[in-house]
Design an enzyme around this catalytic site. Structure first.
Site, mmCIF file in Angstrom:
data_model
loop_
_atom_site.group_PDB
_atom_site.id
_atom_site.type_symbol
_atom_site.label_atom_id
_atom_site.label_comp_id
_atom_site.label_asym_id
_atom_site.label_seq_id
_atom_site.Cartn_x
_atom_site.Cartn_y
_atom_site.Cartn_z
ATOM 1 C CG HIS A 101 -0.312 -0.256 2.498
ATOM 2 N ND1 HIS A 101 0.021 -1.528 2.925
ATOM 3 C CD2 HIS A 101 0.098 0.580 3.480
ATOM 4 C CE1 HIS A 101 0.601 -1.458 4.108
ATOM 5 N NE2 HIS A 101 0.669 -0.182 4.464
ATOM 6 C CG HIS A 103 0.916 5.110 4.262
ATOM 7 N ND1 HIS A 103 0.082 4.988 5.355
ATOM 8 C CD2 HIS A 103 1.686 3.994 4.269
ATOM 9 C CE1 HIS A 103 0.354 3.844 5.988
ATOM 10 N NE2 HIS A 103 1.316 3.232 5.348
HETATM 11 P P1 5GP Z 1 1.728 0.166 7.390
HETATM 12 O O1 5GP Z 1 2.201 0.412 8.807
HETATM 13 O O2 5GP Z 1 1.611 -1.316 7.101
HETATM 14 O O3 5GP Z 1 2.498 0.902 6.345
HETATM 15 O O4 5GP Z 1 0.286 0.799 7.328
HETATM 16 C C1 5GP Z 1 -0.890 0.121 7.626
HETATM 17 C C2 5GP Z 1 -1.971 1.174 7.765
HETATM 18 O O5 5GP Z 1 -3.205 0.537 7.554
HETATM 19 C C3 5GP Z 1 -2.037 1.842 9.128
HETATM 20 O O6 5GP Z 1 -1.917 3.252 8.960
HETATM 21 C C4 5GP Z 1 -3.394 1.429 9.682
HETATM 22 O O7 5GP Z 1 -4.025 2.467 10.399
HETATM 23 C C5 5GP Z 1 -4.162 1.069 8.434
HETATM 24 N N1 5GP Z 1 -5.151 0.001 8.586
HETATM 25 C C6 5GP Z 1 -4.925 -1.227 9.126
HETATM 26 N N2 5GP Z 1 -6.048 -1.975 9.060
HETATM 27 C C7 5GP Z 1 -6.981 -1.213 8.434
HETATM 28 C C8 5GP Z 1 -8.357 -1.444 8.085
HETATM 29 O O8 5GP Z 1 -8.938 -2.502 8.317
HETATM 30 N N3 5GP Z 1 -9.010 -0.416 7.463
HETATM 31 C C9 5GP Z 1 -8.388 0.797 7.191
HETATM 32 N N4 5GP Z 1 -9.139 1.723 6.576
HETATM 33 N N5 5GP Z 1 -7.109 1.029 7.526
HETATM 34 C C10 5GP Z 1 -6.406 0.057 8.134
#
Ligand code: 5GP
Ligand code: ZN
Length: 138
Positions: A101, A103
């Protein structure tokens, strides 16, 4: 992670409802449920890739410009003055969901930068040696 159990596969493909900012045949962009700022968006490919190293070219070639489009739309719609594109790979890098993903994080005037580090001070020799080691694996 099996793809049928992956939360972002299920959200990207519409099996779990989300606040969708954008959708096409390859991507869904949704609002993060734990936003760093108002409008924090995640761009999810509809196909499962663990991280950027697995991401197929057909997605990689489009995701950055989509991030730019969404960031520009945030500036117009939310009044942010800038935005960060952040993409974590691996636990040590802060990745918590192992479905690629990107951001898109709006930044508003007066907020402190969110991506910061304390600059190191390597010698020229150390820089050359490190560059050589990375280059050798490309
Ligand atoms: P990472 O730390 O893997 O780069 O980012 C994961 C992001 O996904 C985090 O900012 C977290 O808040 C978001 N996130 C995790 N689970 C969900 C979900 O079920 N729905 C949404 N909308 N965001 C999620
Ligand atoms: Zn997935």
């Amino acid at each position: 992670m099996k793809e049928d159990k992956c939360i972002f596969c299920r959200i990207a493909n519409g099996e779990i409802p989300s606040a969708t900012v954008y959708e096409d045949d390859q991507f869904r962009a949704i609002l993060d449920m734990g936003p760093a700022s108002k409008g924090h968006t995640l761009i999810l490919p509809k196909e499962h890739f663990k991280d950027v190293c697995e991401l197929k070219e057909a997605y990689a070639s489009k995701v950055l410009s989509l991030g730019g489009r969404i960031g520009a739309a945030m500036k117009k719609s939310l009044g942010c003055s800038g935005f960060n594109l952040v993409q974590n790979n691996g636990e040590s890098a802060g990745q918590t969901v192992f479905h690629f993903h990107l951001h898109v994080i709006p930044r508003y005037d007066g907020e402190a930068p969110i991506v910061t580090w304390k600059p190191g001070s390597p010698t020229q020799e150390e820089l050359q040696e490190t560059a050589k080691r990375i280059h050798a694996e490309l």
